[in-house]
Design a protein around this motif. Structure first.
Motif, mmCIF file in Angstrom:
data_model
loop_
_atom_site.group_PDB
_atom_site.id
_atom_site.type_symbol
_atom_site.label_atom_id
_atom_site.label_comp_id
_atom_site.label_asym_id
_atom_site.label_seq_id
_atom_site.Cartn_x
_atom_site.Cartn_y
_atom_site.Cartn_z
ATOM 1 N N MET A 187 0.821 -1.210 0.000
ATOM 2 C CA MET A 187 0.000 0.000 0.000
ATOM 3 C C MET A 187 0.856 1.261 0.000
ATOM 4 O O MET A 187 0.490 2.269 -0.606
ATOM 5 N N ALA A 188 1.990 1.193 0.681
ATOM 6 C CA ALA A 188 2.890 2.344 0.669
ATOM 7 C C ALA A 188 3.380 2.611 -0.751
ATOM 8 O O ALA A 188 3.392 3.752 -1.218
ATOM 9 N N ILE A 189 3.770 1.537 -1.450
ATOM 10 C CA ILE A 189 4.231 1.667 -2.837
ATOM 11 C C ILE A 189 3.089 2.133 -3.730
ATOM 12 O O ILE A 189 3.273 2.993 -4.606
ATOM 13 N N ARG A 190 1.887 1.583 -3.515
ATOM 14 C CA ARG A 190 0.740 1.946 -4.366
ATOM 15 C C ARG A 190 0.456 3.445 -4.301
ATOM 16 O O ARG A 190 0.413 4.122 -5.337
ATOM 17 N N PHE A 191 0.260 3.967 -3.107
ATOM 18 C CA PHE A 191 -0.139 5.371 -2.989
ATOM 19 C C PHE A 191 1.024 6.327 -3.271
ATOM 20 O O PHE A 191 0.832 7.377 -3.893
ATOM 21 N N THR A 192 2.231 5.952 -2.826
ATOM 22 C CA THR A 192 3.385 6.818 -3.068
ATOM 23 C C THR A 192 3.714 6.892 -4.553
ATOM 24 O O THR A 192 3.937 7.979 -5.103
ATOM 25 N N SER A 193 3.753 5.714 -5.223
ATOM 26 C CA SER A 193 4.077 5.706 -6.652
ATOM 27 C C SER A 193 2.965 6.357 -7.474
ATOM 28 O O SER A 193 3.245 7.051 -8.460
ATOM 29 N N TYR A 194 1.705 6.154 -7.062
ATOM 30 C CA TYR A 194 0.589 6.776 -7.776
ATOM 31 C C TYR A 194 0.720 8.304 -7.748
ATOM 32 O O TYR A 194 0.570 8.964 -8.789
ATOM 33 N N ASN A 220 -9.562 1.665 -10.710
ATOM 34 C CA ASN A 220 -9.881 2.043 -9.332
ATOM 35 C C ASN A 220 -9.608 3.526 -9.068
ATOM 36 O O ASN A 220 -10.489 4.266 -8.608
ATOM 37 N N PHE A 221 -8.390 3.971 -9.348
ATOM 38 C CA PHE A 221 -8.028 5.360 -9.065
ATOM 39 C C PHE A 221 -8.788 6.338 -9.968
ATOM 40 O O PHE A 221 -9.166 7.425 -9.520
ATOM 41 N N THR A 222 -9.005 5.952 -11.224
ATOM 42 C CA THR A 222 -9.734 6.841 -12.132
ATOM 43 C C THR A 222 -11.168 7.030 -11.664
ATOM 44 O O THR A 222 -11.662 8.166 -11.577
ATOM 45 N N ALA A 223 -11.849 5.923 -11.361
ATOM 46 C CA ALA A 223 -13.240 6.009 -10.902
ATOM 47 C C ALA A 223 -13.329 6.763 -9.585
ATOM 48 O O ALA A 223 -14.181 7.643 -9.413
ATOM 49 N N TYR A 224 -12.432 6.436 -8.656
ATOM 50 C CA TYR A 224 -12.449 7.099 -7.341
ATOM 51 C C TYR A 224 -12.221 8.602 -7.482
ATOM 52 O O TYR A 224 -12.930 9.402 -6.859
ATOM 53 N N SER A 225 -11.246 8.985 -8.315
ATOM 54 C CA SER A 225 -10.949 10.415 -8.497
ATOM 55 C C SER A 225 -12.126 11.162 -9.108
ATOM 56 O O SER A 225 -12.442 12.291 -8.690
ATOM 57 N N GLU A 226 -12.774 10.529 -10.106
ATOM 58 C CA GLU A 226 -13.911 11.178 -10.763
ATOM 59 C C GLU A 226 -15.098 11.312 -9.804
ATOM 60 O O GLU A 226 -15.734 12.367 -9.725
ATOM 61 N N PHE A 227 -15.407 10.236 -9.086
ATOM 62 C CA PHE A 227 -16.520 10.285 -8.127
ATOM 63 C C PHE A 227 -16.247 11.301 -7.019
ATOM 64 O O PHE A 227 -17.138 12.064 -6.611
ATOM 65 N N GLY A 245 -2.458 5.294 -12.338
ATOM 66 C CA GLY A 245 -2.969 4.121 -11.638
ATOM 67 C C GLY A 245 -2.423 2.837 -12.226
ATOM 68 O O GLY A 245 -2.054 1.904 -11.497
ATOM 69 N N LEU A 246 -2.365 2.791 -13.564
ATOM 70 C CA LEU A 246 -1.829 1.614 -14.263
ATOM 71 C C LEU A 246 -0.373 1.382 -13.862
ATOM 72 O O LEU A 246 0.027 0.259 -13.520
ATOM 73 N N ALA A 247 0.419 2.434 -13.888
ATOM 74 C CA ALA A 247 1.841 2.325 -13.542
ATOM 75 C C ALA A 247 2.029 1.957 -12.076
ATOM 76 O O ALA A 247 2.911 1.154 -11.733
ATOM 77 N N ALA A 248 1.195 2.518 -11.199
ATOM 78 C CA ALA A 248 1.290 2.192 -9.769
ATOM 79 C C ALA A 248 0.967 0.718 -9.528
ATOM 80 O O ALA A 248 1.623 0.057 -8.716
ATOM 81 N N GLY A 249 -0.039 0.198 -10.230
ATOM 82 C CA GLY A 249 -0.405 -1.205 -10.088
ATOM 83 C C GLY A 249 0.701 -2.137 -10.550
ATOM 84 O O GLY A 249 0.990 -3.147 -9.903
#
Length: 321
Positions: A92-99, A197-204, A122-126
């Motif tokens: 999770m640290a890598i996911r959010f930091t890299s995103y 995930n990140f795209t939908a979350y950001s838009e919502f 989001g793609l690159a973070a995943g």
């Protein structure tokens, strides 16, 4: 999709790497503790060969879960949790930091990020988390979850006793490369998951912020949009996850390439179990991932807010690292 600023609320600097590491790690740990039983049921359903037996009754996620509890006790639902908890904090640290890092890198000169850039970040973070942490963690977790021993019977000794022993055994018997079996599929799954995930979350989140006219949303709204965005990833890549689970469960055959194994498993499922078997475990996976993302985003946003307030109170406005 509208462009969004990489700046934090009220024009503040974006969250620091330390904030993303602590908030992401805490959110991931909470998500694993709450949702792991559903992941175990999903894995058992994906590994099931019941569709091959003529006339065999179908077994849904409730039946699968009840059989695990009956034969292996309720603790059987938590097989592989050690592997998950060991990897969840760095994951999770890598996911959010890299995103956040990819998002800043893709921002335009005015610091604005488009929907397409959010998707790519989001793609690159995943993919980053898949290569760095998730693939070895998944191999160990699946080996543990695939064992049908009773955790209440001390005489019923499984091949893999715990996460550390499973990792040691896999490396000793199959080599260190076995921990990266299925890395391409895992990267594809994690990348598509986090892109959606990140795209939908950001838009919502942006839509609700505009609707309310404020940047800080109530926790129940964060949980709701996390739930909805979390369900979108599994629906988009279920076949990839099923093939990946089969691939990581068994040792490689001598002389067989990774692509060859993927093709063999895909062909085998299609021929013997039917196309619907590619979606085995989709119900518990959505029930696992969607609430998991709801928990993750809610805890992450809460911890990030607390940590950012603490940073503002320190002299110089930064953590003493």
């Amino acid at each position: 999709m509208s462009a969004k600023s990489i700046q934090g609320p009220r024009g503040k600097k974006p969250a620091s790497a330390a904030t993303n590491l602590i908030a992401g790690g805490g959110a991931g740990m909470m998500e694993a503790l709450v949702c792991h039983p559903l992941d175990t049921i999903k894995v058992r359903m994906q590994l099931s060969r019941r569709a091959r037996a003529p006339g065999a009754p179908k077994r849904g996620f409730l039946k699968t879960g009840s059989e695990i509890v009956k034969r292996e006790t309720a603790l059987g639902l938590y097989k592989g949790l050690g592997a998950v908890l060991t990897g969840i904090v760095p994951k999770m640290a890598i996911r959010f930091t890299s995103y956040e890092w990819y998002k800043q890198m893709l921002a335009d000169k005015d610091g604005m990020v488009t929907g397409q850039s959010t998707f790519l970040a989001g793609l690159a973070a995943g993919v980053t988390e898949a290569v760095a942490v998730v693939t070895p963690m998944e191999v160990v977790k699946i080996r543990l979850q695939a064992q049908h021993h009773s955790m209440a019977d001390p005489l019923d000794i499984p091949k893999y006793r715990n996460a550390a022993h499973a990792m040691y055994t896999v490396i000793r018997e199959e080599g260190a490369g076995a921990l990266y079996r299925g890395v391409s599929l895992t990267a594809l799954r994690q990348g598509s998951n986090q892109a959606v995930n990140f795209t939908a979350y950001s838009e919502f989140r942006a839509a609700l912020q505009n609707y309310h006219g404020m940047t800080d949303l109530p926790s129940y709204e964060t949980m709701l949009i996390g739930l909805v965005s979390g369900a979108m990833g599994p629906l988009s890549n279920a076949p990839i996850d099923t093939i990946k689970t089969r691939l990581q469960k068994t040792p490689a055959e001598p002389g067989q390439t990774a692509l060859g194994r993927i093709m063999t498993i895909s062909r085998d499922i299609w021929k013997h179990e039917g196309s619907r078997s590619f979606y085995k475990g989709i119900t518990p996976r959505i029930m696992r991932v969607a609430p998991g993302q709801a928990v993750t985003f809610t805890v992450y946003e809460y911890l990030k807010g607390v940590l950012e307030k603490g940073r503002e109170m320190l002299p110089g406005g930064k953590y003493e690292e």
